[in-house]
Structures are given as C-alpha cells and as structure tokens.
Design an enzyme around this catalytic site. Structure first.
Site, PDB file in Angstrom:
ATOM      1  N   HIS A 154      -2.155   7.765   4.064  1.00  0.00           N
ATOM      2  CA  HIS A 154      -2.189   7.102   5.375  1.00  0.00           C
ATOM      3  C   HIS A 154      -0.792   6.675   5.799  1.00  0.00           C
ATOM      4  O   HIS A 154      -0.375   6.905   6.939  1.00  0.00           O
ATOM      5  CB  HIS A 154      -3.112   5.880   5.297  1.00  0.00           C
ATOM      6  CG  HIS A 154      -3.111   5.043   6.528  1.00  0.00           C
ATOM      7  ND1 HIS A 154      -4.113   5.073   7.468  1.00  0.00           N
ATOM      8  CD2 HIS A 154      -2.196   4.138   6.985  1.00  0.00           C
ATOM      9  CE1 HIS A 154      -3.830   4.229   8.441  1.00  0.00           C
ATOM     10  NE2 HIS A 154      -2.673   3.637   8.172  1.00  0.00           N
ATOM     11  N   GLU A 155      -0.059   6.057   4.886  1.00  0.00           N
ATOM     12  CA  GLU A 155       1.280   5.577   5.229  1.00  0.00           C
ATOM     13  C   GLU A 155       2.224   6.727   5.514  1.00  0.00           C
ATOM     14  O   GLU A 155       3.021   6.687   6.452  1.00  0.00           O
ATOM     15  CB  GLU A 155       1.821   4.711   4.087  1.00  0.00           C
ATOM     16  CG  GLU A 155       0.942   3.523   3.716  1.00  0.00           C
ATOM     17  CD  GLU A 155       0.636   2.631   4.899  1.00  0.00           C
ATOM     18  OE1 GLU A 155       1.423   2.603   5.857  1.00  0.00           O
ATOM     19  OE2 GLU A 155      -0.405   1.952   4.869  1.00  0.00           O
ATOM     20  N   HIS A 158       1.783   8.166   8.995  1.00  0.00           N
ATOM     21  CA  HIS A 158       2.485   7.463  10.078  1.00  0.00           C
ATOM     22  C   HIS A 158       3.879   8.053  10.276  1.00  0.00           C
ATOM     23  O   HIS A 158       4.337   8.249  11.406  1.00  0.00           O
ATOM     24  CB  HIS A 158       2.615   5.976   9.751  1.00  0.00           C
ATOM     25  CG  HIS A 158       1.422   5.153  10.115  1.00  0.00           C
ATOM     26  ND1 HIS A 158       0.881   5.120  11.385  1.00  0.00           N
ATOM     27  CD2 HIS A 158       0.660   4.307   9.373  1.00  0.00           C
ATOM     28  CE1 HIS A 158      -0.155   4.300  11.411  1.00  0.00           C
ATOM     29  NE2 HIS A 158      -0.313   3.792  10.195  1.00  0.00           N
ATOM     30  N   GLU A 211      -3.552   4.287  14.065  1.00  0.00           N
ATOM     31  CA  GLU A 211      -4.178   3.985  12.786  1.00  0.00           C
ATOM     32  C   GLU A 211      -5.295   4.973  12.471  1.00  0.00           C
ATOM     33  O   GLU A 211      -5.416   5.452  11.340  1.00  0.00           O
ATOM     34  CB  GLU A 211      -4.729   2.559  12.785  1.00  0.00           C
ATOM     35  CG  GLU A 211      -3.661   1.482  12.844  1.00  0.00           C
ATOM     36  CD  GLU A 211      -2.721   1.524  11.648  1.00  0.00           C
ATOM     37  OE1 GLU A 211      -3.138   2.003  10.575  1.00  0.00           O
ATOM     38  OE2 GLU A 211      -1.576   1.085  11.786  1.00  0.00           O
TER      39      GLU A 211
END
Length: 281
Positions: A154-155, A158, A211
């Site tokens: 997820h990070e 980004h 997100e």
C-alpha cells in the site's frame, strides 16, 4: 493506509540505516487474450505532470536523510541485524521487483527500508522509494508477513502512483492560477511552488480516492510477490480492534475499515490467480 503523505505515516519520527535494494524488471503479466491481469485503477493523475518528479524525489531523499540523522541522535534506529529490520527488508526485496510495471521510474530509485522507533501504528513510503515502518505497527498489531506485505505494498503504491506529486501539482496549479500556462514550460513560478510544497512532504494529506487506489495496487503488488492478498481483510480487522472506537491519527481522511474490506474482497478474484502463480514459482 495513511492520510498524511507518508501513508501509514503521519508525523516525523526516528528511522534507521538505509538499504539500497537491487531491482529486477519483470513486466506485468498478461492474460491469454492480451489483457493486463490484476486490478483496474487507471493511469496516474494528470496533476502529477505539472511538477518535475526529480524535484520531489530529491526533496524526499533530503528529508529522509534528515530523519535518519535525527533517529541516530535519539538512539532510535534499528540496526541492520535487528530481526524486524531484516524481516522488513526481506519482504521489500520480494515486492520491489514488481514496482516497475506500475512506474518505470522505480527502476532507478534508490530504495531504502528502515525501522522507526515509535509506538505509533504507522508506516510510509516517500517518493523515490524511501520506506519506513514504525515499530508500533509491528508490535501492537502483531502483523504476519502477509499483513506486513499488504501494508508495504500500500505504501509503495502511493509512491508508484505519484499521489504526493499529484497533490503538489494540484496545489501548485491552484496557487499559480492565471500564471500557470505562461510559466509552466520554464517552471519559473511553478518550480518555486514545488520547492515550498516539498518541505511539507511528511504532512501532505492523501485523498480517500488515493487511499482506495493504494489499497488495490498494494494488494496486487503483494500477490505478485507471493504474499496472500487476503491478508488485507485480517489487517483491517486488526486495525479496527486497535482503534477501540478512536481511529488512528492517519485514518482521519481514510475510507472506513468496512469499506476497505469490502473493496479488497471484491477485488480478490483479480489478484488471487497472481498469488497462486507465485506459489507455483
């Protein structure tokens, strides 16, 4: 999973020593009909084109180095032989080779994976591949490797999707207004605006759309790397239990846990074949 730029990251805290990871360059797998396998999220935001990627990545690298120095001064860095540091870096080495399929710039990023000595439930990946986990997210949630990979994916998503760059581009365009078109080619005023926003990388907020985007891309990255994408469900269940009715600070602008779990479950059929194939390999 974060709303303040560095996703699961919200505030400046101590880190540890950096590690440059070697990257491979596998392309994204295609189905037999030639269509791309995996999640569908569209291209990166057009606003990201308004600011130079090099500028943001250089700014991120500078801030990251400063964080390392601060952490060293506070004796809050995990050493390279720390079990959790070795664990994080081993997981990253499996995920990072799949990053180039989402952003070709990732091939030349100087990736680093660090451990932050803080009880916050947090993690982040800055532009240019600067990753850090807070010890709190590992200790308090007792994350499995699959769940760590979900957070890390997820990070990283980004950064690959250039969400910070797009937010800065949008802010820069808003601030410049009528002068944007006349200055954009020479980056005159725009360049100055980007510099000023670069100092706010660690407090830049992501949108709910960002997100959700990162949830899906991160889930695919984890699956391609051989980590069970179903871990996203147990991760958010743990997050909900840890919040005890008061969500972690970085959840202020995030989709609710129930929404995220539903989206993850809806997209599992798109990534489970990738996970199954990785297990065969």
């Amino acid at each position: 999973m974060t709303s303040h730029h560095t996703c699961l990251c919200c505030q400046r805290r101590p880190l540890l020593q950096g590690l440059t990871l070697l990257l491979l360059s596998p392309g994204l797998a295609l189905a037999q009909d030639g269509a791309r396998e995996g999640v569908e999220v569209g291209g990166n935001s057009v606003f990201s084109r308004l600011v130079p990627a090099d500028t943001i990545e250089q700014s991120a690298a500078q801030q990251y180095a400063e964080m390392l120095q601060q952490a060293a001064a506070q004796k809050a860095l995990g050493g390279k032989n720390h079990p959790q540091v070795r664990r994080l870096r081993a997981i990253a080495q499996r995920i990072i080779p799949h990053a180039m399929g989402w952003n070709p710039r990732a091939k030349n990023w100087r990736w680093e994976v660090n451990l932050i000595g803080s009880q916050q439930i947090n993690a982040f990946c800055m532009p240019g591949g600067k990753i850090a986990f807070y010890s709190g997210i590992l200790d308090k949630l007792k994350l499995t490797d699959d769940e760590v990979a979900t957070v890390m994916g997820h990070e990283i998503a980004h950064a690959l999707r250039e969400h910070a760059r797009a937010r800065m581009g949008k802010n820069a365009a808003t601030g410049i207004g009528a002068n944007l078109l006349s200055n954009v080619l020479g980056l005159g005023q725009l360049g100055q605006t980007v510099t000023s926003y670069g100092a706010q990388l660690l407090t830049l907020q992501f949108s709910r759309s960002d997100e959700s985007d990162a949830d899906l891309v991160g889930m695919e990255l984890a699956a391609r790397a051989g980590f069970d994408p179903r871990a996203g469900v147990t991760l958010w269940q743990k997050m909900a239990a840890a919040s005890k009715g008061a969500p972690p600070q970085w959840l202020s602008t995030h989709p609710s846990g129930d929404t995220r779990i539903a989206d993850i479950q809806a997209n599992l059929p798109k990534v489970m074949p990738l996970y199954a194939r990785s297990q065969v390999k």
